[in-house]
Structure formats: structure tokens, C-alpha cells
Motif scaffolding. Structure first.
Motif, PDB file in Angstrom:
ATOM      1  N   VAL A   1       0.830  -1.203   0.000  1.00  0.00           N
ATOM      2  CA  VAL A   1       0.000   0.000   0.000  1.00  0.00           C
ATOM      3  C   VAL A   1       0.866   1.254   0.000  1.00  0.00           C
ATOM      4  CG1 VAL A   1      -1.656   1.355   1.350  1.00  0.00           C
ATOM      5  CG2 VAL A   1      -1.993  -1.109   1.079  1.00  0.00           C
ATOM      6  N   GLU A   2       1.955   1.233   0.744  1.00  0.00           N
ATOM      7  CA  GLU A   2       2.858   2.381   0.763  1.00  0.00           C
ATOM      8  C   GLU A   2       3.466   2.623  -0.615  1.00  0.00           C
ATOM      9  OE1 GLU A   2       4.385   2.271   5.433  1.00  0.00           O
ATOM     10  OE2 GLU A   2       5.464   1.139   3.883  1.00  0.00           O
ATOM     11  N   TYR A   3       3.774   1.556  -1.323  1.00  0.00           N
ATOM     12  CA  TYR A   3       4.330   1.730  -2.666  1.00  0.00           C
ATOM     13  C   TYR A   3       3.262   2.263  -3.625  1.00  0.00           C
ATOM     14  CZ  TYR A   3       6.979   0.979  -6.909  1.00  0.00           C
ATOM     15  OH  TYR A   3       7.645   1.180  -8.099  1.00  0.00           O
ATOM     16  N   GLN A   4       2.056   1.744  -3.501  1.00  0.00           N
ATOM     17  CA  GLN A   4       0.978   2.252  -4.341  1.00  0.00           C
ATOM     18  C   GLN A   4       0.753   3.742  -4.108  1.00  0.00           C
ATOM     19  OE1 GLN A   4      -2.158  -0.403  -3.117  1.00  0.00           O
ATOM     20  NE2 GLN A   4      -1.712  -1.903  -4.708  1.00  0.00           N
ATOM     21  N   ASN A   5       0.809   4.167  -2.853  1.00  0.00           N
ATOM     22  CA  ASN A   5       0.647   5.585  -2.533  1.00  0.00           C
ATOM     23  C   ASN A   5       1.799   6.418  -3.080  1.00  0.00           C
ATOM     24  OD1 ASN A   5      -1.766   5.108  -1.187  1.00  0.00           O
ATOM     25  ND2 ASN A   5      -0.778   4.877   0.813  1.00  0.00           N
ATOM     26  N   LEU A   6       3.006   5.846  -3.072  1.00  0.00           N
ATOM     27  CA  LEU A   6       4.175   6.546  -3.594  1.00  0.00           C
ATOM     28  C   LEU A   6       3.995   6.902  -5.065  1.00  0.00           C
ATOM     29  CD1 LEU A   6       7.256   7.344  -3.054  1.00  0.00           C
ATOM     30  CD2 LEU A   6       7.796   5.119  -4.070  1.00  0.00           C
ATOM     31  N   LEU A   7       3.341   6.014  -5.816  1.00  0.00           N
ATOM     32  CA  LEU A   7       3.176   6.217  -7.254  1.00  0.00           C
ATOM     33  C   LEU A   7       1.821   6.820  -7.624  1.00  0.00           C
ATOM     34  CD1 LEU A   7       5.739   4.450  -7.306  1.00  0.00           C
ATOM     35  CD2 LEU A   7       4.857   3.394  -9.381  1.00  0.00           C
ATOM     36  N   ALA A   8       1.065   7.250  -6.626  1.00  0.00           N
ATOM     37  CA  ALA A   8      -0.266   7.794  -6.910  1.00  0.00           C
ATOM     38  C   ALA A   8      -0.204   9.162  -7.583  1.00  0.00           C
ATOM     39  CB  ALA A   8      -1.083   7.878  -5.628  1.00  0.00           C
ATOM     40  N   ASP A   9       0.885   9.889  -7.379  1.00  0.00           N
ATOM     41  CA  ASP A   9       1.030  11.233  -7.951  1.00  0.00           C
ATOM     42  C   ASP A   9       2.333  11.343  -8.726  1.00  0.00           C
ATOM     43  OD1 ASP A   9      -1.352  12.317  -6.716  1.00  0.00           O
ATOM     44  OD2 ASP A   9      -0.228  12.354  -4.835  1.00  0.00           O
ATOM     45  N   ILE A  10       2.299  12.130  -9.780  1.00  0.00           N
ATOM     46  CA  ILE A  10       3.508  12.448 -10.539  1.00  0.00           C
ATOM     47  C   ILE A  10       3.836  13.914 -10.299  1.00  0.00           C
ATOM     48  CG2 ILE A  10       4.561  12.631 -12.818  1.00  0.00           C
ATOM     49  CD1 ILE A  10       2.691  10.416 -13.759  1.00  0.00           C
ATOM     50  N   PHE A  11       5.000  14.166  -9.767  1.00  0.00           N
ATOM     51  CA  PHE A  11       5.450  15.534  -9.520  1.00  0.00           C
ATOM     52  C   PHE A  11       6.347  15.944 -10.693  1.00  0.00           C
ATOM     53  CE2 PHE A  11       4.442  13.651  -5.461  1.00  0.00           C
ATOM     54  CZ  PHE A  11       3.726  14.655  -4.814  1.00  0.00           C
ATOM     55  N   TRP A  12       5.827  16.814 -11.543  1.00  0.00           N
ATOM     56  CA  TRP A  12       6.559  17.158 -12.759  1.00  0.00           C
ATOM     57  C   TRP A  12       7.887  17.849 -12.460  1.00  0.00           C
ATOM     58  CZ3 TRP A  12       4.908  14.335 -16.398  1.00  0.00           C
ATOM     59  CH2 TRP A  12       3.551  14.053 -16.563  1.00  0.00           C
ATOM     60  N   ASP A  13       7.977  18.477 -11.292  1.00  0.00           N
ATOM     61  CA  ASP A  13       9.240  19.128 -10.935  1.00  0.00           C
ATOM     62  C   ASP A  13      10.362  18.119 -10.710  1.00  0.00           C
ATOM     63  OD1 ASP A  13       8.308  21.687 -11.132  1.00  0.00           O
ATOM     64  OD2 ASP A  13       7.848  21.911  -8.993  1.00  0.00           O
ATOM     65  N   ASP A  14      10.026  16.845 -10.571  1.00  0.00           N
ATOM     66  CA  ASP A  14      11.040  15.806 -10.417  1.00  0.00           C
ATOM     67  C   ASP A  14      11.651  15.417 -11.766  1.00  0.00           C
ATOM     68  OD1 ASP A  14      10.539  15.764  -7.730  1.00  0.00           O
ATOM     69  OD2 ASP A  14       9.199  14.031  -7.789  1.00  0.00           O
ATOM     70  N   TYR A  15      11.103  15.968 -12.844  1.00  0.00           N
ATOM     71  CA  TYR A  15      11.539  15.592 -14.186  1.00  0.00           C
ATOM     72  C   TYR A  15      12.095  16.791 -14.950  1.00  0.00           C
ATOM     73  CZ  TYR A  15       9.370  11.019 -13.705  1.00  0.00           C
ATOM     74  OH  TYR A  15       9.070   9.738 -13.298  1.00  0.00           O
ATOM     75  N   ASP A  16      13.103  16.501 -15.778  1.00  0.00           N
ATOM     76  CA  ASP A  16      13.499  17.467 -16.794  1.00  0.00           C
ATOM     77  C   ASP A  16      12.465  17.353 -17.909  1.00  0.00           C
ATOM     78  OD1 ASP A  16      15.834  18.592 -15.711  1.00  0.00           O
ATOM     79  OD2 ASP A  16      16.981  16.803 -16.256  1.00  0.00           O
TER      80      ASP A  16
END
Length: 559
Positions: free
Chosen positions: A490-505
Motif C-alpha cells: 500500500v505504501e508503494y501504491q501511494n508513492l506512485l499515486a502522484d507524478i510531480f513534474w518538478d522531479d523531471y526534466d
């Protein structure tokens, strides 16, 4: 149809196992007329469950959890599914979601190279013989996004033993089983004592004249408590949706509660697991203290994958079964010589239940990212990814079952579904931008990848996986844990629930940052629904919940 159209697609998926299937289905949810290709070196869907056909092959996760949340199977015949049932299930899912028209089987991807000028992937494939090869033995496909569904359990691993290739008899790896070879009356050796060996040993012992199990390190073995699911239960699960949901949710809770036992060596749960395992050992091997000592691990429960078995230990009470714990000195032309013996023991067959090469991931496939830099160069012997799915220096790319996303206590499908939804969010952004005539590049920032993995290793080093008293396929020779996720499913599923575009070039085709994505800030991936209880907001719900708990107890406990 022009060649440019036939071999030019939006997404290429490498691998047609659970990961590749899940990614394809997720993409097809929103793309009815998809330009998608799935390349698979084998002859069909199924991945590891198509490759592994050894005697006794089965899963050590509850059958109702070892299925996609969106395609739950009411027809499992046992609490733990067998290989043939899993393959049947996966094949039916592939048919239902019409994946076959996108698949090219018996086709190996040997190189994927990012074309910096064209902003696309160039994927070179080789057709592995047969009629298809008559149309052309190799060709190149281009795509805007590349997804790897190759996974960790792909390339069989053989032990480093002197004389390994000198044996004149029959050898086979558990993942490449030869059913044409008759076992009856043969003298057989099996190297390895993990989960796979524990499934093979009881079956081979029934027909071999002699079976010698060569154990280097014992495993923690706990009861499996497998059972046949009666027809009335299957009917209930098929036709009463709340019962099906409740049963899966309760199974999820049971599995998640096991997390502490395999990650925290000094926890109450870990101690309970050790007590259960040792009690199981003594109960199944009564009056055999000699075997108790040999089968008792000297490392933390959880440092290696635990074995679930009801019939492994009793097999060693048979007269034709020998446990050999002395180190192997070498393999000869006719057998195996162990330390302390002057001559080898002769065998007709040597079975290698020694797992897979889990550190190279996509090998022998070569992946080249920006500036022609290969994945091997980027990793430099230390596989790492951002949240287990994206890699620095490699744009418009996602991995399923990548570094540090393996679970040791729960169903891996729970991880794969979350990864598929995350990766498809990235792919959709790329393809939406392409539709507007602006090629888009998404690459995780190196500093973000570094920070994520540094923090991850800090946590992992405090888990049972890091116990120096054992080696496992989860950590490399330097002791770095490259495969496991330290938290719950469940913790892993929550980790991938959002994409933070600032983490990407984020770059458009002209090299400028994309203002479109930056204005969004965060993209939400659809969460995997693993609800652990039914709502109790009304009297009816309360009574329904009570009834389902009773039914669930029957489903789960009645033998």
C-alpha cells in the motif's frame, strides 16, 4: 499500409508477461485505436509463468491476490494457484483485452536506442526463426515511448562451480525444464534449497531412485496450509461481488501484516515467524534432531525469501532422499564431489534450482539513452531508478518491476498495477504533446534519482534484507540491496499515486522547458483500489459486513 506506418508506433512494450500485459491494458483503456506493439521472445503471453513449468510449480501468494484488481478470477481451484492455472488465467485476460493483435511473439529486442535528433526510440528486433522469419529476420521499429516489462526473473542463473560444464549426464535449470527426460529410476541431484527447490523436491522424490539435495544455506520454512476451494465457495465469489471484494481485502490485510516479520528482525512478528517455522520443522521431522540442526537458519527471518511448504520437510524422511550440506568441491564428468570425500557421487541428472540473474535487469538487451550513453554505463554496476520506474539520462522510458520494487510479503501484481498507471501517465503526456505537434521529453532529474535512492538505501540498511549473515538475490556482492522495496504494498501504491513534474526534466522538441506540464504541477495516477473493509455507514452496511465476515471466514478457513 506503408512501412513507415507499419513499423512506427506510439508505444513499444518489451515483454508479454504480467508486467507487459498490465501496461498494455492500462494504455488501451484510453486508446481504442492504439498504435502499440508488444514484443515477446517467447511464443505467447505469460512471462515467467510460461517459462517455469517444473514439477510442483506454483505461487506462494494467495490466488485471489495473484490476479489483476480489474480482472479478479472466481475460478481458482486452490488457495494458492498452480502454474498451469496462472497461465490459463493470464491467457484468458490477454484474449479478453484483445492483446494478441498487438503482440509479436518469437521476437527478441536486442537494442533500443534513443534518437536525439528525431526525438524517438529506435528498437531493433530479431525474429527467432519459424515462418515469421521468412518475412525478414530482423527489422527496426520506432516509437515515442518505450516500456520495459522484462522484469527481474528472466535470465536463469547458474552457480559458479568448478567443472560445471564437464558433466556428461543430463542437466537442466528449473526455468528451462525438459519434460521429455524421464525421471523414473534416475539418480538425481538438485542444487538449491529456495522456494523453487522446495516445490520440485517432493515431486521428484516420488519417482527418482535416489534424490540428493545439496544445501548451501537453509531457508526459513513456514506452513503453507494450501487447500482446495469448494465449488460452493467459487459460486459465492463469482456471483456475490461484496463477498469477492471482502475476501480479497481480507487477504490483503493478512499479507500486509506479514511485512514486519520479514523486514524487522527484532520485531514481535519476526519472532512469531521464527517460532512457527521451528515448530513446523520439529513437527514434520519428529525425532530427527540431526535434521533440525541442518535446517535451522543462522540469519534473520526475512533476509532470504521464506519458503511456504507443507511437504518439503517430510520428503527427507523417505529412504531415497539424502540431504547433503557439505560444500561442493567440483562437478565431474559423472557426478558431484563434495568436500571431504575422495570420490564423486554419480548422478544421471543435475537440476539447478538456482534462480535468476537479478542484477542486470534488461540484459542482454542494450538500451542507449541521451548522447548514446547506455543503461549499463549509467548504472555502472549499481541498478537504480526513480521510484523503481524511470531512469536518469533515458527519456520517455519506463520500467516495470525495476530496481527496488520487489515485494517479499505480498503480491507483486499490486506493485505492477501502480507502476503501469504511473508510466502510462507519463506516456500520455508525451503522446498528447505529440498530437499538438510538439515532441516532449520526460527524464527524471539526476539529483532527484540520487536523493531518492540514497534515502531508500538508508531505510533498506535497517531491514532484515541487510543481514550480513546471508546472501540473497536481493543484494549484490557489495551488500547493496538493489531489488527490494522496504515498505508495504500500500505504501508503494501511494508513492506512485502522484507524478510531480518538478522531479523531471521536461523539454519540448525545441529544447525549451514545457510550460504546459509545469502549470499542472502534479498529475494524479488512478489509485489501485485495495479497500480493506466495507463501509459501515448504515445499519444495512453493518449487517452486510458481519455476514460477509462470517462468509469470509468460511471461504478462508473451512477445509
Amino acid at each position: 499500409m506503408l512501412r513507415e506506418t507499419y513499423n512506427n508506433v506510439d508505444i513499444v512494450i518489451i515483454g508479454a508477461g504480467i508486467s507487459g500485459m498490465c501496461a498494455a491494458i492500462e494504455y488501451l483503456k484510453t486508446h481504442e485505436n492504439a498504435k502499440l506493439m508488444i514484443f515477446e521472445k517467447g511464443a505467447g503471453f505469460g512471462g515467467t509463468w510460461r517459462d517455469n513449468i517444473y514439477p510442483g510449480c506454483c505461487c506462494d501468494v494467495f490466488s485471489n491476490l495473484y490476479s489483476f484488481s480489474f480482472e479478479q478470477n472466481p475460478d481458482w481451484t486452490r488457495l494458492y494457484p498452480t502454474q498451469d492455472e496462472i497461465l490459463t488465467y493470464l491467457t484468458s485476460v490477454a484474449h479478453k483485452h484483445r492483446l494478441y493483435k498487438y503482440a509479436r511473439f518469437n521476437t527478441t529486442v536486442d537494442e533500443a536506442r534513443w534518437n536525439e535528433e528525431e526525438r524517438i526510440w529506435e528498437i531493433h528486433v530479431v525474429v527467432n526463426g519459424g515462418k515469421d522469419a521468412e518475412y525478414g529476420g530482423e527489422y527496426t521499429v520506432t516509437s515515442n515511448f518505450l516500456i520495459s516489462g522484462v522484469g527481474q526473473l528472466n535470465i536463469p542463473k547458474y552457480p559458479h562451480i568448478t567443472g560445471l560444464n564437464s558433466f556428461k549426464g543430463k542437466t537442466m535449470h528449473s526455468a528451462r525444464w525438459d519434460w521429455n527426460y524421464p525421471l523414473a529410476g534416475k539418480k538425481v541431484a538438485i542444487i538449491g534449497t529456495g522456494a523453487t527447490a522446495a516445490q520440485i523436491v517432493p515431486k521428484v522424490a516420488k519417482v527418482a531412485s535416489q534424490l540428493t539435495v545439496l544445501q548451501r544455506t537453509p531457508a526459513w520454512v513456514i506452513p503453507r496450509h494450501d487447500a482446495v476451494i469448494p465449488d460452493w465457495r467459487k459460486l459465492l465469489i463469482r456471483h456475490v461481488q461484496p463477498a469477492r471484494q471482502w475476501f480479497r481485502a481480507e487477504s490483503m490485510k493478512v499479507r500486509e501484516s506479514f511485512h514486519e516479520a520479514v523486514t524487522q528482525a527484532n520485531s514481535t512478528k519476526a519472532n512469531e515467524m521464527r517460532v512457527i517455522s521451528l515448530s513446523h520443522l520439529r513437527k514434520q521431522l519428529p525425532d530427527r534432531p540431526d535434521l533440525w540442526e541442518k535446517f535451522t537458519p543462522k540469519y534473520s527471518a526475512g533476509c532470504k525469501r521464506s519458503v511456504l511448504s507443507d511437504d518439503y520437510y517430510p520428503t527427507f524422511l523417505q529412504d531415497n532422499v539424502i540431504l547433503e550440506t557439505r560444500p561442493i568441491e567440483r562437478i565431474t564428468e559423472t557426478g558431484i564431489l563434495v568436500l571431504g570425500e575422495e570420490s564423486e557421487t554419480r548422478f544421471d541428472l543435475i537440476i539447478f534450482a538456482t534462480g535468476f540473474d537479478t542484477f542486470d535487469y534488461m540484459q542482454p538487451l542494450q538500451v542507449f539513452g541521451r548522447k548514446g550513453k547506455s543503461l549499463s554505463e549509467i548504472w555502472n554496476g549499481l541498478p537504480r531508478a526513480y521510484k523503481g520506474v524511470t531512469v536518469e539520462g533515458i527519456p520517455n522510458f519506463g520500467m516495470l518491476y525495476g530496481p527496488n520494487s520487489n515485494l517479499t510479503h505480498n503480491s507483486l501484481i499490486l506493485v505492477i498495477e501502480a507502476q503501469s498507471r504511473y508510466i502510462n501517465k507519463l506516456a500520455n503526456a508525451v503522446l498528447d504533446s505529440k498530437a499538438r505537434g510538439k515532441p516532449l521529453l520526460l527524464t527524471p532529474k539526476p539529483e532527484v534519482v540520487q536523493s531518492y535512492n540514497s534515502n531508500l538505501q538508508t531505510v533498506l540498511n535497517k531491514t532484515s534484507f541487510a543481514d550480513p549473515n546471508c546472501n540473497s538475490w536481493w543484494k549484490n556482492s557489495e551488500g547493496v540491496i538493489t531489488n527490494n522495496w522496504p515498505g508495504t504494498a500500500v505504501e508503494y501504491q501511494n508513492l506512485l499515486a502522484d507524478i510531480f513534474w518538478d522531479d523531471y526534466d521536461v523539454e519540448e522538441g525545441n529544447g525549451r522547458e514545457s510550460s504546459v506540464l509545469h502549470r499542472r504541477g502534479i498529475a494524479q495516477a488512478e489509485k489501485v483500489n485495495q479497500q480493506t473493509r466495507l463501509g459501515n455507514s448504515c445499519s444495512l452496511c453493518i449487517h452486510t459486513n458481519l455476514i460477509l465476515k462470517i462468509l469470509g471466514y468460511l471461504l478462508y478457513s473451512v477445509r
